[in-house]
Design a protein around this motif. Structure first.
Motif, short mmCIF file in Angstrom:
data_model
loop_
_atom_site.label_atom_id
_atom_site.label_comp_id
_atom_site.label_asym_id
_atom_site.label_seq_id
_atom_site.Cartn_x
_atom_site.Cartn_y
_atom_site.Cartn_z
N THR A 86 0.84 -1.27 -0.13
CA THR A 86 -0.09 0.04 0.10
C THR A 86 1.01 1.20 -0.16
O THR A 86 2.04 1.22 0.57
CB THR A 86 -0.94 0.05 1.46
OG1 THR A 86 -0.26 -0.03 2.26
CG2 THR A 86 -1.89 -1.18 1.08
N ASP A 87 0.55 2.33 -0.65
CA ASP A 87 1.30 3.47 -0.74
C ASP A 87 0.87 4.28 0.55
O ASP A 87 0.17 3.61 1.42
CB ASP A 87 0.98 4.40 -2.27
CG ASP A 87 -0.62 4.99 -1.94
OD1 ASP A 87 -1.16 5.09 -0.97
OD2 ASP A 87 -0.78 5.29 -3.06
N ASN A 94 -4.96 -2.64 -6.35
CA ASN A 94 -6.24 -2.91 -7.39
C ASN A 94 -6.77 -1.58 -7.57
O ASN A 94 -7.37 -1.21 -8.64
CB ASN A 94 -7.45 -3.51 -6.04
CG ASN A 94 -7.06 -5.03 -6.10
OD1 ASN A 94 -5.94 -5.36 -5.96
ND2 ASN A 94 -8.05 -5.68 -5.31
N TYR A 95 -6.82 -0.61 -6.33
CA TYR A 95 -7.27 0.86 -6.62
C TYR A 95 -6.48 1.44 -7.98
O TYR A 95 -6.84 1.99 -8.67
CB TYR A 95 -7.14 1.68 -5.63
CG TYR A 95 -7.31 2.96 -5.64
CD1 TYR A 95 -8.61 3.76 -5.41
CD2 TYR A 95 -6.21 4.01 -6.05
CE1 TYR A 95 -8.89 4.99 -5.83
CE2 TYR A 95 -6.43 5.33 -6.22
CZ TYR A 95 -7.73 5.88 -6.07
OH TYR A 95 -7.70 7.11 -6.44
N GLN A 106 -15.90 -4.93 -9.39
CA GLN A 106 -16.31 -4.05 -8.49
C GLN A 106 -15.88 -4.41 -6.98
O GLN A 106 -15.45 -3.71 -6.12
CB GLN A 106 -17.53 -3.29 -8.47
CG GLN A 106 -17.72 -2.47 -9.81
CD GLN A 106 -16.63 -1.03 -9.83
OE1 GLN A 106 -16.84 -0.57 -8.72
NE2 GLN A 106 -15.99 -1.20 -10.92
N ALA A 107 -16.19 -5.88 -6.89
CA ALA A 107 -15.93 -6.35 -5.41
C ALA A 107 -14.63 -6.38 -5.16
O ALA A 107 -14.32 -6.48 -3.68
CB ALA A 107 -16.58 -7.87 -5.47
N TRP A 108 -13.92 -6.14 -5.88
CA TRP A 108 -12.12 -6.21 -5.58
C TRP A 108 -11.86 -4.80 -5.43
O TRP A 108 -10.70 -4.63 -5.05
CB TRP A 108 -11.36 -6.73 -6.77
CG TRP A 108 -11.77 -8.10 -7.52
CD1 TRP A 108 -12.21 -9.21 -6.68
CD2 TRP A 108 -11.47 -8.73 -8.76
NE1 TRP A 108 -12.38 -10.42 -7.39
CE2 TRP A 108 -11.90 -10.13 -8.71
CE3 TRP A 108 -10.78 -8.27 -9.81
CZ2 TRP A 108 -11.91 -10.77 -9.80
CZ3 TRP A 108 -10.55 -9.11 -10.91
CH2 TRP A 108 -11.18 -10.46 -10.91
N ASN A 114 -6.64 -3.00 -1.02
CA ASN A 114 -6.73 -4.30 -1.13
C ASN A 114 -5.58 -4.33 -2.61
O ASN A 114 -5.54 -3.42 -3.28
CB ASN A 114 -7.86 -4.68 -2.22
CG ASN A 114 -9.02 -5.08 -1.26
OD1 ASN A 114 -8.75 -5.54 -0.13
ND2 ASN A 114 -10.36 -5.27 -1.73
N ASN A 115 -5.02 -5.42 -2.38
CA ASN A 115 -3.80 -5.90 -3.40
C ASN A 115 -4.17 -7.21 -3.75
O ASN A 115 -3.65 -8.35 -3.01
CB ASN A 115 -2.47 -5.60 -2.83
CG ASN A 115 -1.43 -6.38 -3.89
OD1 ASN A 115 -1.38 -6.42 -4.84
ND2 ASN A 115 -0.56 -6.94 -3.29
N TYR A 116 -4.55 -7.76 -5.01
CA TYR A 116 -4.70 -9.02 -5.23
C TYR A 116 -3.75 -9.32 -6.26
O TYR A 116 -3.79 -10.71 -6.94
CB TYR A 116 -6.17 -9.47 -5.93
CG TYR A 116 -6.96 -9.13 -4.76
CD1 TYR A 116 -7.25 -9.06 -3.57
CD2 TYR A 116 -8.48 -9.04 -5.51
CE1 TYR A 116 -8.27 -8.92 -2.68
CE2 TYR A 116 -9.63 -8.84 -4.68
CZ TYR A 116 -9.43 -8.85 -3.32
OH TYR A 116 -10.46 -8.52 -2.37
N PHE A 117 -2.92 -8.57 -6.99
CA PHE A 117 -2.45 -8.49 -8.07
C PHE A 117 -0.87 -8.14 -8.11
O PHE A 117 -0.24 -8.32 -9.25
CB PHE A 117 -3.06 -8.02 -9.16
CG PHE A 117 -4.33 -8.12 -9.26
CD1 PHE A 117 -4.99 -9.39 -9.72
CD2 PHE A 117 -5.44 -7.20 -9.06
CE1 PHE A 117 -6.41 -9.67 -9.98
CE2 PHE A 117 -6.96 -7.44 -8.95
CZ PHE A 117 -7.18 -8.55 -9.72
N GLU A 118 -0.44 -8.08 -7.11
CA GLU A 118 1.09 -7.22 -7.12
C GLU A 118 1.94 -8.17 -6.35
O GLU A 118 1.72 -8.66 -5.23
CB GLU A 118 1.00 -5.87 -6.43
CG GLU A 118 2.43 -5.33 -6.40
CD GLU A 118 2.21 -3.90 -5.44
OE1 GLU A 118 2.82 -2.91 -5.85
OE2 GLU A 118 1.81 -4.07 -4.36
N SER A 119 3.23 -8.22 -6.95
CA SER A 119 4.53 -8.52 -6.16
C SER A 119 5.40 -7.56 -6.34
O SER A 119 5.66 -6.88 -7.44
CB SER A 119 5.08 -9.98 -7.05
OG SER A 119 4.36 -11.13 -6.59
#
Length: 187
Positions: A86-87, A94-95, A106-108, A114-119
């Protein structure tokens, strides 16, 4: 005398070294992308960890929108000298991905952190070292980065698009580089 001093100051300011600012390195991002796809297609070829039990996965598709979001995140970490999913404003990837124009479910987006996609990785000499470190995932008992990059579970296997940002930092920064790898899917 004042004119000479001003002229000298103007000359010195115009020759400030590039190392004063973080710089994106698209070549390293593309090398990281190629390595991820190579390992996904032949996990047993990776020499940094035993991946003999990992199933081969299809290659990921480069996505320019994700790449721009990944570059922006890596640059932001370098400029504001932090390392987090998170910044400093509490916003997660996600944002940022959705704001960049990559449409998400939209649920994500219900929680802005939220972070579902980052390494992310900090301190690697190049993009390939960053990928290797994330796949080894030393000190991460869940091996979450490895699972993300290699599509090792049902969620991560459903992700098809990738974008990578690799940034070399300014001299004196906490880390010499920041890497952000986004692997995602639309809705």
């Amino acid at each position: 005398m004042k004119t000479a001093a001003f002229f000298l100051l103007a000359i010195l300011c115009s020759f400030s070294p590039v190392a004063d600012k973080p710089v994106t390195d698209k070549t390293e991002a593309l090398k990281a992308f190629e390595l991820i796809n190579s390992i996904r297609q032949n996990p047993a070829s990776f020499t940094g960890a035993n991946l003999s039990g990992v199933n081969a996965m299809p290659a990921l598709n480069w996505n320019d929108t994700l790449a721009k979001a990944a570059e922006a995140k890596a640059l932001d970490m370098a400029r504001r000298n932090y390392f987090s999913h998170t910044d400093p404003n509490g916003l997660g990837m996600n944002y940022h991905i959705n704001k960049a124009g990559y449409s998400l479910n939209q649920a994500w987006l219900t929680n802005t952190s939220n972070n579902y996609f980052e390494s992310i990785q900090a301190g690697a000499a190049d993009g390939e070292e960053a990928v290797s470190m994330l796949i080894i995932d030393n000190g991460v008992p869940t091996l979450g980065h490895r699972k993300h990059l290699l599509g090792m579970d049902q969620w991560n296997a459903s992700l098809k698009d990738i974008g990578i940002g690799f940034v070399r930092t300014a001299e004196g920064s906490k880390f010499k580089s920041y890497t952000c790898i986004l692997i995602a899917r639309h809705r």
